[in-house]
Write an enzyme that holds these catalytic residues in place. Structure first.
Site, PDB file in Angstrom:
ATOM      1  N   CYS A 373       0.839  -1.209   0.000  1.00  0.00           N
ATOM      2  CA  CYS A 373       0.000   0.000   0.000  1.00  0.00           C
ATOM      3  C   CYS A 373       0.874   1.259   0.000  1.00  0.00           C
ATOM      4  CB  CYS A 373      -1.002  -0.038   1.143  1.00  0.00           C
ATOM      5  SG  CYS A 373      -2.466   0.931   0.734  1.00  0.00           S
ATOM      6  N   HIS A 466      -3.579  -5.391   0.219  1.00  0.00           N
ATOM      7  CA  HIS A 466      -2.918  -5.822   1.459  1.00  0.00           C
ATOM      8  C   HIS A 466      -2.910  -7.350   1.570  1.00  0.00           C
ATOM      9  CE1 HIS A 466      -2.488  -1.971   3.682  1.00  0.00           C
ATOM     10  NE2 HIS A 466      -3.516  -1.595   2.938  1.00  0.00           N
ATOM     11  N   GLU A 468      -1.476  -9.025   3.682  1.00  0.00           N
ATOM     12  CA  GLU A 468      -1.345  -9.413   5.093  1.00  0.00           C
ATOM     13  C   GLU A 468      -2.656  -9.325   5.859  1.00  0.00           C
ATOM     14  OE1 GLU A 468      -0.995  -6.476   3.972  1.00  0.00           O
ATOM     15  OE2 GLU A 468      -0.850  -4.906   5.481  1.00  0.00           O
TER      16      GLU A 468
END
Ligand SMILES: NC(=O)CC[C@H](N)C(=O)O
Length: 494
Positions: A373, A466, A468
């Site tokens: 990001c 993202h 994660e």
């Protein structure tokens, strides 16, 4: 059912608006909005920037834009003229040619107006920026001198001035109206510190409360003050004041003139010359995580996800404003990879010079780097401000219903993206995106804009989404897992 009466003015505006939209003919042409990138008074770090703006509305038929750049407010000195057809997707952009670059180290005024097919013009939108390619080349050689307390002449919420965890930098201190002649702020650094730079931020979104005439004073005891720097004709929302290292515990800002009813300031940040401490690495293999939030945190739980995905890996987290190649070189043991985290501020509100050390790492650290990001956007910022721009809206799919997820397509065969569904879904939380790839980079995945890039022989990766974030529809977790595993196995002797 009871009908609700609309007041006559609202009704008229609504009818005019509707007929304007239906007939297209009557709509007046609006001014475009120069708030995409470059925003007002930001420092552009390339001589061939991309100037992006939000389209105008109204007029008849297709719109084109007249764009003028000049060195002065009157658009008389060194004027450059361009015309640009409108990009129907909401944001149009002029790429200044590398063959006809802008002069470096200068301030540029720019204005844009729309012209319709009948030749009718809309009003000019005017803004300015400066070009300074030297300003992002090297770590700032400064550390933050964080005050222990703040006092103000009047008004509420003085803590907002030194609240560096306010990620959006949106809260402020406002002196009480009608206010004293001289509003002031006093910072106590807790101990004597040498200060060589002062950053001041007011509200970028409005011209209300900007300090116009002010001075900074320093004192060893909070009683006897000495003037350090003075500004008499400020006309902007942000100041980077460089001073010859003055050593003092107390720092006082006196504001004698401002815009609006009372001075308002979002943040004050003081810097001391020097380098931050170098962390001691763990004994086993580890990942260096760079926290890109304004307070140095990682936005998402990045370190925890690394440990979950690859338990053999430890992490060391460093705030972005302390990261630099000098810090990397000084690490007693090198990381197997570097992760650059997200953030949630608008770049025009940030002291961007604080990212210079991270840019050094992007340019030179000899290990795999994955930017997520904001971290992904940093890969592009590292080779020039304006490659990334505000989209004009936010994509926050992490919180939306399944039908709102963007479909992301992989464009090239890449080991990190192997086995992902085509298209795939992944959470997103951002309002900016990369539009102008740096040399040596290619797009790995896209939705309606760039979603992943790789560069320089596979050392650098960036994802706008993202990988994660733990949500059921995240089909891209493996991108991060593979990145980490590959980095770990490459670092281990066979
Ligand atoms: N989540 C993020 O890292 C977002 C980065 C940046 N602040 C943006 O709005 O695009």
């Amino acid at each position: 059912m009871k009908s609700r009466m609309l007041p006559p003015l609202v009704l008229t505006v609504w009818i005019v608006g509707l007929s304007c939209a239906v007939a297209l003919a009557q709509c007046p042409i609006s001014a475009p909005r120069l708030t995409t990138n470059p925003n007002f008074d930001v420092v552009v770090t390339r001589v061939a920037p991309v100037l992006s703006f939000k389209n105008a509305t109204g007029g008849q038929g297709k719109r084109v834009y007249e764009i003028q750049l000049a060195r002065d407010k009157a658009f008389a000195v060194g004027r450059l003229d361009y015309t640009l057809p409108e990009n129907p997707e909401g944001v149009s952009a002029l790429a200044i040619s590398e063959q006809k670059p802008l002069a470096d180290g200068t301030r540029w005024y720019w204005r844009v107006r729309a012209t319709d097919e009948k030749g009718a013009h809309g009003p000019w939108a005017v803004s300015r920026f400066s070009v300074d390619t030297a300003s992002d080349k090297a770590f700032m050689d400064l550390t933050r001198a964080v005050p222990v307390s703040v006092k103000v002449s009047s008004g509420s919420d003085p803590k907002n001035l030194i609240d560096y965890t306010d990620q959006g930098l949106s809260t402020q201190w406002r002196a009480a109206p009608p206010g004293p002649d001289r509003a002031w702020v006093e910072l106590d650094l807790g101990r004597r510190r040498t200060i060589s730079r002062i950053w001041m931020l007011a509200d970028s979104g409005s011209r209300d409360g900007w300090p116009v005439a002010f001075r900074w004073l320093a004192s060893p005891d909070g009683v006897a003050w000495k003037e350090v720097v003075k500004v008499t004709d400020g006309d902007t929302y942000r100041f980077i004041l460089d001073v010859d290292g003055v050593s003092a515990r107390f720092w006082r800002l006196e504001i004698s003139d401002w815009t609006g009813y009372a001075p308002g300031i979002n943040e004050l940040l003081l810097y001391s010359p020097g380098h931050p401490p170098v962390p001691s690495p763990p004994s086993g293999p580890y990942v260096l995580v760079i926290g890109n939030q304004h307070n140095g945190a990682t936005f998402t739980e990045l370190a925890a996800r690394v440990h979950e995905m690859v338990p053999e890996l430890a992490t060391v987290t460093v705030p972005y404003y302390e990261a630099s190649m000098a810090l990397y070189e000084a690490l007693a043991k090198k990381p197997v990879a570097i992760l650059l985290s997200g953030n949630n501020a608008d770049y025009n509100d940030l002291p961007m010079f604080e990212y210079n050390g991270e840019f050094e790492i992007i340019r030179a650290a000899p290990v795999p780097i994955l930017g997520i990001c904001a971290g992904h956007q940093m890969l592009s910022f590292a080779s020039g401000y304006t490659r990334v721009r505000s989209m004009g809206h936010s994509d926050i799919s992490a919180m939306e219903k399944p039908d709102r997820y963007a479909e992301i397509r992989t464009l090239v065969d890449d080991p990190l993206f192997k086995g992902l569904p085509q298209p795939f879904t992944a959470p997103e939380v951002h309002g900016w995106a990369v539009y102008d790839l740096p040399p040596g980079f290619e797009v790995v995945a896209e939705s309606t804009y760039i979603q992943a890039v790789r560069g320089r022989d596979g050392r650098l990766y960036g994802t706008q989404f993202h990988p994660e974030i733990k949500v059921s529809y995240n089909q891209a977790e493996n991108v991060l897992r593979r990145f980490l595993r590959d980095a770990l196995s490459r670092s281990q002797p066979r």
